[in-house]
Design a protein around this motif. Structure first.
Motif, short mmCIF file in Angstrom:
data_model
loop_
_atom_site.label_atom_id
_atom_site.label_comp_id
_atom_site.label_asym_id
_atom_site.label_seq_id
_atom_site.Cartn_x
_atom_site.Cartn_y
_atom_site.Cartn_z
N LYS A 102 0.84 -1.19 0.00
CA LYS A 102 0.00 0.00 0.00
C LYS A 102 0.88 1.25 0.00
O LYS A 102 1.93 1.28 0.63
CB LYS A 102 -0.91 -0.01 1.23
CG LYS A 102 -1.95 -1.12 1.20
CD LYS A 102 -2.84 -1.07 2.44
CE LYS A 102 -3.90 -2.15 2.38
NZ LYS A 102 -4.77 -2.15 3.59
N LEU A 103 0.40 2.28 -0.69
CA LEU A 103 1.21 3.48 -0.86
C LEU A 103 1.60 4.12 0.47
O LEU A 103 2.68 4.67 0.61
CB LEU A 103 0.45 4.49 -1.73
CG LEU A 103 0.44 4.20 -3.24
CD1 LEU A 103 -0.49 5.16 -3.95
CD2 LEU A 103 1.83 4.26 -3.83
N GLN A 152 -6.40 1.48 -11.96
CA GLN A 152 -5.48 1.27 -10.85
C GLN A 152 -5.99 0.19 -9.89
O GLN A 152 -7.19 0.02 -9.71
CB GLN A 152 -5.27 2.57 -10.09
CG GLN A 152 -4.51 3.62 -10.88
CD GLN A 152 -3.06 3.25 -11.12
OE1 GLN A 152 -2.38 2.75 -10.22
NE2 GLN A 152 -2.56 3.48 -12.32
N PRO A 154 -5.47 -1.52 -5.91
CA PRO A 154 -4.86 -1.38 -4.59
C PRO A 154 -3.67 -2.33 -4.44
O PRO A 154 -3.65 -3.40 -5.04
CB PRO A 154 -5.99 -1.77 -3.63
CG PRO A 154 -7.25 -1.62 -4.41
CD PRO A 154 -6.89 -1.90 -5.84
N GLY A 157 0.19 0.52 -6.17
CA GLY A 157 0.19 1.94 -6.48
C GLY A 157 1.46 2.43 -7.13
O GLY A 157 1.43 3.24 -8.06
N ALA A 161 1.51 3.72 -10.91
CA ALA A 161 1.92 5.08 -11.23
C ALA A 161 3.00 5.08 -12.32
O ALA A 161 2.98 5.91 -13.23
CB ALA A 161 2.44 5.77 -9.98
#
Length: 275
Positions: A102-103, A152, A154, A157, A161
């Motif tokens: 996760k980001l 996108q 989950p 990320g 990107a």
């Protein structure tokens, strides 16, 4: 007179990220179709095996170390490839890995590493071969994108990107290269069964799959094969002059659902088996 000079019969190709997965399958497919291929990756021992296999099947191949995060490595790889095979007519930029996390949990360095591999690395490869292609007024740049760039997911990320940035870069190349004879294409794989990402521990993959299902991104459990993408990439490379494939997205076909009559027969069979 034809609108364009036909493509030459001999078209040396570079395949970056060829030590496994989509890159390896693409190198095999291109070689089988008559393309001399220069394969590059960090795992040179895997490249040696791939080159030997291609040559055993009658193809032409060479392999050299390539790290797309290192500018000198990219320059050296392209120079060696040109010296061994001749001027490069086709680039397949598919080097990379995927990073689950996760980001808000991963570090900026981990985020940046994905940009270096998937975006900056692709740019290094393109700029290394583009001057010769523009001078010859022909050539194909084929970038391996991802459906994650379009929708996108989950836990992906950083990867998403980087791939979204790749879409922007290639779209700009398509505009800027118009009229030069050089074609830039994007091939977006959907979920594909390769070693990339799927060697991660269950504690990382499990939560990702759960979240993908929540967001409607895991409709079934079928995956593309690396060979499916190899055929698509080769199709792009073999497209005759006069047209080009700007964007292609491949998704795995869902398993066949049971027809109503078949469901009824299964129900009857189950009833008959009851004591």
């Amino acid at each position: 007179m034809p609108r364009f000079e036909p493509l030459p019969k001999r078209r040396p190709a570079i395949v970056a990220g060829a030590s496994s997965g989509i890159g390896e399958a693409t190198a095999l497919q291109l070689a089988a179709r008559g393309f001399p291929v220069a394969v590059g990756a960090r795992r040179v021992e895997k490249l040696d095996e791939l080159v030997a296999k291609i040559r055993a099947e009658g193809g032409e191949a060479v392999g050299f170390h390539l790290d797309v995060t290192d500018a000198d490595s990219v320059k050296s790889f392209v120079a060696q490839s040109v010296e061994a095979l001749g001027e490069i007519e086709v680039l397949v930029a598919g080097a990379g890995d995927t990073f689950f996390g996760k980001l808000y949990e991963i570090s900026t360095d981990e985020f940046e590493s994905q940009l270096q591999i998937h975006l900056v690395g692709a740019n290094r490869l393109a700029t290394a071969v583009l001057p010769g292609m523009i001078e010859r007024r022909r050539g194909d740049l084929i970038f391996v994108g991802s459906d994650v760039a379009l929708r996108q997911r989950p836990h992906m990320g950083a990867y998403g990107a980087a791939k979204a940035g790749l879409v922007a870069m290639v779209n700009n190349l398509q505009m800027e290269l118009e009229g030069t004879g050089v074609r830039a294409s994007l091939v977006h794989p959907g979920p594909t069964k390769t070693a990339m990402g799927w060697s991660l521990p269950a504690e990382k993959i499990g939560p990702a799959l759960e979240d993908w299902a929540k967001w409607g991104q895991a409709r079934h459990d079928y995956f593309l094969r690396a060979s499916d993408l190899a055929r698509a990439i080769t199709f792009v490379a073999e497209t005759p002059r006069g047209g080009f494939v700007a964007n292609m997205e491949l998704q795995p076909e869902a398993p066949l659902t049971t027809a109503p009559a078949e469901r009824q027969q299964l129900k009857l069979n189950e009833e008959n088996l009851k004591p």
